[in-house]
Design a protein around this motif. Structure first.
Motif, mmCIF file in Angstrom:
data_model
loop_
_atom_site.group_PDB
_atom_site.id
_atom_site.type_symbol
_atom_site.label_atom_id
_atom_site.label_comp_id
_atom_site.label_asym_id
_atom_site.label_seq_id
_atom_site.Cartn_x
_atom_site.Cartn_y
_atom_site.Cartn_z
ATOM 1 N N ILE A 168 -3.802 3.617 -1.865
ATOM 2 C CA ILE A 168 -4.002 2.618 -2.909
ATOM 3 C C ILE A 168 -3.367 1.315 -2.471
ATOM 4 O O ILE A 168 -2.305 1.308 -1.831
ATOM 5 C CB ILE A 168 -3.413 3.098 -4.255
ATOM 6 N N LYS B 231 -7.466 7.394 -9.863
ATOM 7 C CA LYS B 231 -7.466 6.098 -9.184
ATOM 8 C C LYS B 231 -8.561 5.208 -9.741
ATOM 9 O O LYS B 231 -9.650 5.679 -10.057
ATOM 10 C CB LYS B 231 -7.674 6.290 -7.675
ATOM 11 N N SER B 232 -8.272 3.916 -9.860
ATOM 12 C CA SER B 232 -9.263 2.966 -10.342
ATOM 13 C C SER B 232 -9.082 1.636 -9.631
ATOM 14 O O SER B 232 -7.953 1.220 -9.335
ATOM 15 C CB SER B 232 -9.132 2.766 -11.861
ATOM 16 N N HIS B 233 -10.197 0.964 -9.376
ATOM 17 C CA HIS B 233 -10.184 -0.375 -8.784
ATOM 18 C C HIS B 233 -11.064 -1.271 -9.644
ATOM 19 O O HIS B 233 -12.260 -1.392 -9.402
ATOM 20 C CB HIS B 233 -10.690 -0.338 -7.342
ATOM 21 N N GLY C 274 -11.380 -8.665 -10.760
ATOM 22 C CA GLY C 274 -10.083 -8.903 -10.139
ATOM 23 C C GLY C 274 -9.326 -10.065 -10.748
ATOM 24 O O GLY C 274 -8.095 -10.039 -10.843
ATOM 25 N N VAL D 182 -14.971 0.746 -15.165
ATOM 26 C CA VAL D 182 -15.200 1.340 -13.840
ATOM 27 C C VAL D 182 -15.659 2.781 -13.984
ATOM 28 O O VAL D 182 -16.635 3.218 -13.358
ATOM 29 C CB VAL D 182 -13.917 1.270 -12.981
ATOM 30 N N THR E 160 -10.378 -0.407 -16.701
ATOM 31 C CA THR E 160 -10.501 0.893 -16.043
ATOM 32 C C THR E 160 -11.675 1.674 -16.601
ATOM 33 O O THR E 160 -12.446 2.282 -15.845
ATOM 34 C CB THR E 160 -9.204 1.696 -16.225
ATOM 35 N N ARG F 295 0.834 -1.192 0.000
ATOM 36 C CA ARG F 295 0.000 0.000 0.000
ATOM 37 C C ARG F 295 0.877 1.253 0.000
ATOM 38 O O ARG F 295 2.002 1.236 0.505
ATOM 39 C CB ARG F 295 -0.928 0.043 1.231
ATOM 40 N N GLY G 269 -4.548 -4.643 -6.306
ATOM 41 C CA GLY G 269 -5.602 -4.662 -7.315
ATOM 42 C C GLY G 269 -6.087 -3.292 -7.722
ATOM 43 O O GLY G 269 -7.109 -3.173 -8.399
ATOM 44 N N GLU G 270 -5.358 -2.240 -7.321
ATOM 45 C CA GLU G 270 -5.765 -0.877 -7.655
ATOM 46 C C GLU G 270 -4.737 -0.216 -8.566
ATOM 47 O O GLU G 270 -3.571 -0.621 -8.624
ATOM 48 C CB GLU G 270 -5.979 -0.058 -6.383
ATOM 49 N N LEU G 271 -5.184 0.813 -9.270
ATOM 50 C CA LEU G 271 -4.378 1.472 -10.291
ATOM 51 C C LEU G 271 -4.364 2.979 -10.069
ATOM 52 O O LEU G 271 -5.367 3.554 -9.635
ATOM 53 C CB LEU G 271 -4.949 1.193 -11.688
ATOM 54 N N ILE G 272 -3.240 3.598 -10.392
ATOM 55 C CA ILE G 272 -3.139 5.049 -10.404
ATOM 56 C C ILE G 272 -2.632 5.477 -11.781
ATOM 57 O O ILE G 272 -1.612 4.976 -12.262
ATOM 58 C CB ILE G 272 -2.161 5.572 -9.331
#
Length: 268
Positions: free
Chosen positions: A56, A103-105, A109, A148, A145, A44, A59-62
């Protein structure tokens, strides 16, 4: 000419680095000349890009736009993919931030994890085939992304309209979309004329009430075509249409093919 939608963009990978265990950032803030994607497999960190900030994790993206200062603080060691890219379309200039959120989740998954696994295996490969595969993976992550962002946008349009009365109308339509009803019934409940209701709803949600209901009905019809053996008349009844003939006409106008063709092409 309008710029193409985000989901219609093709991304060109410029660089890719994989860190199996990154315990600290070399710099707590930095900016980049191209778009940078920080894709986290584990660990994190806290971030701030412009007005957006938060934490973040796995499994998350920036997505860091070029020229934007990226502030970050390590929380726990990262397994991280760092990808530099540009947009293939010149209609979306690389220096202009166009994404709804940095940010995207992604909801899928398993698909994202599969993409990460492939990137891990290919991160040191330099042959043309591996480069092509990494290019395809990057674009698949982009599509995850965009899904989402689109879902969040649709929810925001319906939930966060400034018109409380139209919010009530949208909720009522969602509950009754799959049963027969007339728009006059709803406009009367709202104490508006049908014309006033349509104009006000369009102003709030950028679509007419009829378009909104049709999208809900066709989505359900498509699902029933794929997942059941119901006849077209039976599906029409489940979706709020009087008969299969009318459903078939609306379905073809919306989906570009008949219900029978849709079922034939997509059932497995």
């Amino acid at each position: 000419m309008d710029a193409p939608a985000l989901w219609d963009q093709s991304l060109i990978m410029i660089s890719h680095a994989y860190f199996e265990r990154k315990e600290k950032f070399e710099m707590n803030s930095d900016s980049y000349p191209i778009w940078m994607l920080f894709a986290v497999e584990s660990g994190r960190f806290r971030f701030r890009i412009g007005a957006e900030s938060g934490e973040i994790g796995a499994g998350e993206l920036i997505y860091c736009p070029p020229g934007c200062m990226f502030h970050r603080e390590m929380v726990s060691p990262l397994e991280l993919h760092l990808i530099g890219f540009e947009f293939a379309s010149r209609q979306l200039p690389a220096h202009v931030p166009q994404v709804p959120s940095v940010k995207s989740h992604p909801a899928d998954g398993k698909r994202l994890a599969s993409n990460f696994e492939c990137l891990r295996k290919l991160h040191l490969a330099v042959d043309p085939r591996s480069a092509l595969r990494k290019q395809m993976i990057l674009n698949d992550i982009w599509q995850l992304t965009c899904e989402v962002w689109e879902e969040e946008h649709q929810q925001d349009e319906l939930v966060h309209s400034d018109d409380a009365l139209m919010n009530r109308a949208a909720e009522w339509l969602s509950r009754h979309a799959h049963t027969p009803f007339g728009m006059i019934e709803l406009s009367s409940l709202l104490e508006l004329s049908p014309v006033q209701f349509t104009r006000r709803f369009r102003k709030s949600f950028r679509m007419t009430p009829s378009d909104f209901v049709r999208s809900l009905r066709i989505r359900k019809a498509a699902g029933l075509l794929l997942d059941t053996d119901l006849t077209l008349n039976q599906i029409a009844t489940h979706c709020g249409y009087e008969n299969g003939f009318y459903l078939s006409r609306v379905f073809a106008q919306t989906m570009g093919m008949s219900p029978s063709k849709y079922r034939e092409l997509n059932r497995v």
